[in-house]
Design an enzyme around this catalytic site. Structure first.
Site, short mmCIF file in Angstrom:
data_model
loop_
_atom_site.label_atom_id
_atom_site.label_comp_id
_atom_site.label_asym_id
_atom_site.label_seq_id
_atom_site.Cartn_x
_atom_site.Cartn_y
_atom_site.Cartn_z
N ARG A 1 34.05 30.02 45.42
CA ARG A 1 33.30 30.04 44.18
C ARG A 1 32.95 31.46 43.69
O ARG A 1 32.99 31.72 42.48
CB ARG A 1 32.03 29.20 44.29
CG ARG A 1 32.31 27.70 44.44
CD ARG A 1 31.04 26.87 44.30
NE ARG A 1 30.53 26.90 42.94
CZ ARG A 1 29.47 27.58 42.54
NH1 ARG A 1 28.77 28.31 43.41
NH2 ARG A 1 29.08 27.56 41.29
N CYS B 1 42.69 38.99 53.56
CA CYS B 1 43.37 40.20 53.09
C CYS B 1 43.30 40.27 51.56
O CYS B 1 44.31 40.24 50.86
CB CYS B 1 44.82 40.18 53.57
SG CYS B 1 45.65 41.77 53.40
#
Length: 499
Positions: free
Chosen positions: A392, A423
Site C-alpha cells: 500500500r 530489491c
C-alpha cells in the site's frame, strides 16, 4: 515506564508527524483493543507476547485479534440496526471480503450476524468452503467472467452487483441460456452507479467520480452506445441500465448501489451520494411503476493508520447517515428502501498488526527542506518483510506508524524510515516515524492497521514466501492462514522437478 523525553521534531518530518512525548505509548485507535504493553514493556495481544509469537510462528507475521474483529463487526451491526430501525427495519451489513478474507473469518462474519460481499470466483469459493448461506452473499466486480456469473447462479447468491450495460446483458444472456436448459432461474441484481461524488481520498481509491472504471454514470447524456442501441442519447447510462434491467428476461432488479471511495473521514460525501441515489431511485420507480426494495450505500469509512487519523465512532456514522436518508425520503415522499452497507477496512483494519524483526540500520544526512547547507539525519531501519506483505505505501503513498514491540525504551526519539528487504528503492513500509534511537538488530517492530489490503495484496516478489496470519483469542494463538514456504513456491514451478 515514562518513555523517552520529548524530542524536538525533525525538519525532515512531515508537518502532521509530531515527536511523541512517550515512545512507549500506543495510539489506541490504531490498535486492537486487547493490544497492550506488559509490565516489562513488551507488546502483548490478549496476553500473548510478541516474542512468543515470533518463537512459535516466525516473522514477518500478521497478528489478528479475533475478539477485536468480532467486536467491530457487532458494532456496525448494532449501530446501523438501531439507527435505521424506524426507517426500514434495520440494515443489512455486508462485510467487504476484499479487505481480508479467509474461511475462518467468513465464519466469524456469519456468527456475528453479518452478510458477506465477494469480488471474485475465488472469494465465492472461500465463502462456500466456510458454509456461508448463499442467499446472504453478494458478488461484485466490474468485469465478472462467465464462469463467475455461472458459479454465483449455481450457488444461488443473494445479489449480483452489475457494473455496466455490457455486464447486465451478459448476466441476462447467461440466465436465458440456463433457462433454455430447463433451469427456472432469475438473477437478482443491483446496479452500481457513480453519483459524481469525489471522495476526499487518494485518487486510486476514490471510486464515485466519473473518470474511472467503476459503475454507471448518473450524468445526463452518458447513455452507452446510444446510436448503436437505438436509444435517446440524452439519457444517462444509469437510466439506460434501469430501463434495460426492467425489460430483460431473467433479471430481477433489487435496487441501486454506490461506493464513493475508501479511507474517508468526512461525512459530506456519503450524504450527497445518498441524496442523489434516493432521488434517482424515486424517479425510476415512478417511470416504470415498480418498487425497488433495496439500496446499498457502500463502505469506505476510514481507520487510524497514524496518530493524526481520527475515525468517527460507528454510532455517529450510522446516526448521521440515517438522518440524511430520513430527510431525503420525507422530502421525496417515498418509503425508505432496505438499506445495506459494506464495511471492510473499518472492521478488519485495526484488528491486525504486522510483526517484523529488525535487521540492518543506517543513518543518512539529508538536505533540509528549507534549503541552505544544513543537513539533518534520517535513519533507515530494515525489516524482514516489505512491499511483498504491504504494497500500500508503494501503490497509494499510504502512511503507517510503527512501535518497538519486544521491549520498552527510554532512548531519545529518532526520525526513522522503516524499509523492507526487497530489491527496490521504493520498498518502504513506514515512510516517517519516530522510533527509539537504540533500536537494534534482533528487535521486533509492530506496524498497526495492516488488517485490510495487506495480506490480500501480498505477493511473492523476489520469491519471498507470503507471511501467514495468526488469530489470537482467549490467550492462545493459531494459524488461520499458514505462512508459505519455499517448497510451496517451488511446487508451482513446473521446472522444479527437473534435474
Amino acid at each position: 515506564m515514562s518513555g523517552a523525553d520529548v524530542t524536538a521534531a525533525s525538519p525532515l518530518a512531515p508537518e502532521w508527524l509530531q515527536a511523541p512525548a512517550d515512545l512507549n505509548a500506543l495510539h489506541a485507535p490504531s490498535w486492537a483493543h486487547d493490544v497492550a504493553r506488559s509490565a516489562s514493556g513488551e507488546l502483548t495481544v490478549d496476553g500473548v507476547s510478541v516474542s512468543s509469537l515470533k518463537e512459535q510462528f516466525g516473522t514477518p507475521l500478521f497478528v489478528l485479534s479475533e475478539a477485536d474483529f468480532r467486536t467491530r463487526a457487532r458494532a456496525f451491526r448494532d449501530a446501523f440496526n438501531a439507527a435505521f430501525a424506524s426507517l426500514c427495519g434495520g440494515v443489512d451489513v455486508y462485510y467487504a471480503g476484499k479487505a481480508f478474507l479467509s474461511v475462518e473469518v467468513a465464519r466469524w462474519v456469519r456468527q456475528e450476524g453479518l452478510r458477506l460481499d465477494t469480488c471474485s470466483g475465488g472469494e465465492l469459493a472461500v465463502a462456500q468452503r466456510a458454509g456461508f448461506p448463499a442467499e446472504l452473499l453478494g458478488l461484485h466486480g466490474n468485469n465478472k467472467s462467465s464462469a463467475e456469473i455461472n458459479r454465483a447462479l449455481d450457488m444461488g447468491v443473494g445479489r449480483i452487483v452489475v457494473d455496466s450495460i455490457d455486464e447486465l446483458e451478459r448476466v441476462a444472456g447467461i440466465v436465458q441460456g440456463r433457462r433454455a436448459e430447463g433451469r427456472a432461474e432469475t438473477a437478482k441484481v443491483m446496479l452500481r452507479l457513480t453519483p459524481g461524488v469525489h471522495a476526499h481520498t487518494h485518487e486510486f481509491i476514490a471510486t464515485a467520480h466519473e473518470d474511472q472504471k467503476f459503475g454507471l454514470s448518473m450524468a445526463p447524456g452518458t447513455a452507452e452506445d446510444a446510436e448503436l442501441r437505438g436509444i435517446d442519447p440524452a439519457l444517462s447510462a444509469a437510466e439506460q441500465a434501469v430501463d434495460a434491467a426492467v425489460a430483460l428476461e431473467g433479471i430481477e432488479l433489487l435496487g441501486l448501489h454506490c461506493h464513493i471511495g475508501s479511507q474517508i473521514f468526512e461525512a459530506d460525501g456519503f450524504a450527497v451520494a445518498a441524496r442523489k441515489l434516493l432521488a434517482f431511485h424515486d424517479a425510476m420507480q415512478r417511470k416504470h411503476g415498480i418498487v425497488l426494495p433495496e439500496m446499498d450505500l457502500g463502505g469506505g469509512h476510514g481507520i487510524a493508520y497514524t496518530p493524526v487519523d481520527t475515525p468517527r465512532p460507528v454510532a455517529d456514522i450510522a446516526q448521521a447517515l440515517a438522518a440524511v436518508v430520513r430527510d431525503a425520503c420525507q422530502e421525496l415522499g417515498i418509503d425508505c428502501p432496505r438499506i445495506s452497507i459494506e464495511p471492510g477496512r473499518a472492521i478488519v483494519g485495526s484488528t491486525t498488526f504486522t510483526l517484523y524483526e529488525v535487521g540492518t540500520r543506517k543513518t543518512v544526512q539529508v538536505e533540509a527542506p528549507e534549503g541552505g547547507d544544513q543537513t539533518h539525519p534520517r535513519r533507515y531501519v530494515s525489516v524482514d518483510g516489505g512491499m511483498s506483505d504491504n504494497p500500500r505505501p508503494v501503490l497509494y503513498d499510504a502512511d503507517y506508524s510503527a512501535a518497538l514491540a519486544n521491549r520498552a525504551s527510554d532512548a531519545p526519539a529518532q526520525l526513522s524510515r522503516v524499509v523492507g528487504k526487497h530489491c527496490e528503492s521504493g520498498d518502504i513500509v513506514v515512510k516517517d516515524v519516530y522510533l527509539p534511537s537504540d533500536v537494534r538488530a534482533g528487535d521486533l517492530l509492530a506496524v498497526p492497521g495492516t488488517g485490510a489490503y495487506c495480506w490480500a495484496l501480498a505477493s511473492n516478489y523476489n520469491y519471498l514466501a507470503r507471511p501467514g496470519v495468526v488469530a489470537v483469542s482467549d490467550g492462545t494463538a493459531r494459524w488461520i492462514i499458514r505462512g508459505e514456504t519455499e517448497e510451496d513456491l517451488l511446487n508451482r514451478d513446473m521446472g522444479a522437478g527437473e534435474l
